[in-house]
Design a protein around this motif. Structure first.
Motif, mmCIF file in Angstrom:
data_model
loop_
_atom_site.group_PDB
_atom_site.id
_atom_site.type_symbol
_atom_site.label_atom_id
_atom_site.label_comp_id
_atom_site.label_asym_id
_atom_site.label_seq_id
_atom_site.Cartn_x
_atom_site.Cartn_y
_atom_site.Cartn_z
ATOM 1 N N UNK A 165 0.794 -1.231 0.000
ATOM 2 C CA UNK A 165 0.000 0.000 0.000
ATOM 3 C C UNK A 165 0.826 1.281 0.000
ATOM 4 N N UNK A 166 2.151 1.164 0.088
ATOM 5 C CA UNK A 166 3.023 2.340 0.068
ATOM 6 C C UNK A 166 4.050 2.196 -1.038
ATOM 7 N N UNK A 167 4.330 3.319 -1.704
ATOM 8 C CA UNK A 167 5.401 3.370 -2.688
ATOM 9 C C UNK A 167 6.133 4.693 -2.476
ATOM 10 N N UNK A 168 7.449 4.647 -2.529
ATOM 11 C CA UNK A 168 8.264 5.857 -2.453
ATOM 12 C C UNK A 168 9.112 5.924 -3.711
ATOM 13 N N UNK A 169 9.402 7.155 -4.160
ATOM 14 C CA UNK A 169 10.170 7.335 -5.393
ATOM 15 C C UNK A 169 11.106 8.527 -5.248
ATOM 16 N N UNK A 170 12.271 8.411 -5.866
ATOM 17 C CA UNK A 170 13.250 9.506 -5.874
ATOM 18 C C UNK A 170 13.017 10.374 -7.114
ATOM 19 N N UNK A 171 11.999 11.206 -7.019
ATOM 20 C CA UNK A 171 11.683 12.130 -8.101
ATOM 21 C C UNK A 171 12.407 13.452 -7.861
ATOM 22 N N UNK A 172 12.875 14.068 -8.938
ATOM 23 C CA UNK A 172 13.484 15.393 -8.839
ATOM 24 C C UNK A 172 12.384 16.417 -8.539
ATOM 25 N N UNK A 173 12.764 17.560 -7.971
ATOM 26 C CA UNK A 173 11.758 18.611 -7.771
ATOM 27 C C UNK A 173 11.082 18.943 -9.099
ATOM 28 N N UNK A 174 9.775 19.127 -9.048
ATOM 29 C CA UNK A 174 9.019 19.435 -10.261
ATOM 30 C C UNK A 174 7.574 19.029 -10.126
ATOM 31 N N UNK A 175 6.855 19.124 -11.252
ATOM 32 C CA UNK A 175 5.434 18.782 -11.299
ATOM 33 C C UNK A 175 5.251 17.490 -12.082
ATOM 34 N N UNK A 176 4.386 16.639 -11.559
ATOM 35 C CA UNK A 176 4.170 15.313 -12.125
ATOM 36 C C UNK A 176 2.678 14.993 -12.184
ATOM 37 N N UNK A 177 2.331 14.107 -13.091
ATOM 38 C CA UNK A 177 0.997 13.521 -13.131
ATOM 39 C C UNK A 177 1.157 12.061 -12.754
ATOM 40 N N UNK A 178 0.381 11.614 -11.767
ATOM 41 C CA UNK A 178 0.483 10.247 -11.266
ATOM 42 C C UNK A 178 -0.837 9.537 -11.532
ATOM 43 N N UNK A 179 -0.746 8.383 -12.181
ATOM 44 C CA UNK A 179 -1.913 7.529 -12.417
ATOM 45 C C UNK A 179 -1.719 6.240 -11.630
ATOM 46 N N UNK A 180 -2.762 5.850 -10.924
ATOM 47 C CA UNK A 180 -2.742 4.593 -10.177
ATOM 48 C C UNK A 180 -3.948 3.779 -10.636
ATOM 49 N N UNK A 181 -3.694 2.502 -10.961
ATOM 50 C CA UNK A 181 -4.752 1.660 -11.526
ATOM 51 C C UNK A 181 -4.872 0.352 -10.769
ATOM 52 N N UNK A 182 -6.100 0.032 -10.413
ATOM 53 C CA UNK A 182 -6.457 -1.300 -9.901
ATOM 54 C C UNK A 182 -7.492 -1.850 -10.869
ATOM 55 N N UNK A 183 -7.183 -2.977 -11.474
ATOM 56 C CA UNK A 183 -8.096 -3.535 -12.476
ATOM 57 C C UNK A 183 -8.261 -2.518 -13.597
ATOM 58 N N UNK A 184 -9.499 -2.138 -13.870
ATOM 59 C CA UNK A 184 -9.765 -1.157 -14.925
ATOM 60 C C UNK A 184 -10.027 0.241 -14.363
ATOM 61 N N UNK A 185 -9.940 0.402 -13.048
ATOM 62 C CA UNK A 185 -10.251 1.694 -12.433
ATOM 63 C C UNK A 185 -8.979 2.501 -12.187
ATOM 64 N N UNK A 186 -8.906 3.665 -12.839
ATOM 65 C CA UNK A 186 -7.719 4.524 -12.780
ATOM 66 C C UNK A 186 -8.042 5.786 -12.001
ATOM 67 N N UNK A 187 -7.159 6.135 -11.080
ATOM 68 C CA UNK A 187 -7.221 7.422 -10.396
ATOM 69 C C UNK A 187 -6.010 8.221 -10.833
#
Length: 164
Positions: free
Chosen positions: A109-131
């Motif tokens: 249930x947790x994910x961490x990432x080493x992203x550089x400073x900036x703006x991002x779009x994050x999509x998370x999908x379970x089955x066919x349902x995307x947030x």
């Protein structure tokens, strides 16, 4: 010249030796039971780690998340409460639309990432349902995005754990 100890102290030597051995054994057992970090993966030059299955691993992920620039949390919520979700497919795109994490799977249930400073779009999908969410990672401070699917989300494709 050998120092002479009173007989009361000489009698304590076996006890001291036993206590020392016990402390060494306890240290070995405690180390063996310590939570192991989940593996760190890389996608398009971005390191990420996911986990949080079980209370020890969830605690570990919560402890390390402030040291990572971006944290994502996944859950499925109904009227009774929330279940942590796992096996979530995650895509992170930078401001130009380039996928930095491309359909990687969060093992917990947790994910961490080493992203550089900036703006991002994050999509998370379970089955066919995307947030989808926008995420701003500031310089020198962590950012967090929480994804909560409604009850009835295709849980056949997701691992879940009740939030306590």
């Amino acid at each position: 010249m050998t120092p002479r100890f009173p007989s009361s102290l000489r009698a304590m030597r076996p006890l001291a030796a036993a206590m020392f051995c016990g402390a060494v054994l306890l240290g070995a057992v405690t180390s063996a039971q310590a939570t192991v970090n989940p593996p760190i993966y890389m996608s398009h030059g971005v390191e990420y780690m996911s986990g949080g299955i079980g209370s020890d691993e969830a605690q570990l992920m919560e402890t390390v998340s402030p040291r990572w620039p971006a944290t994502f949390e996944f859950a499925i919520k109904d009227h009774k409460g929330a279940d942590f979700a796992a096996n979530v497919h995650v895509t992170v795109r930078d401001g130009s639309g380039t996928a930095l994490l491309d359909n990687v799977v969060s093992g917990g249930p947790f994910m961490v990432a080493r992203l550089d400073p900036g703006n991002y779009t994050v999509e998370a999908r379970i089955g066919s349902q995307v947030l989808k969410q926008e995420l701003r990672v500031p310089q020198g401070a962590p950012a967090k995005a929480t994804f909560v699917w409604p009850a009835g989300t295709d849980m056949a494709s997701a691992g879940t754990r009740t939030v306590q």
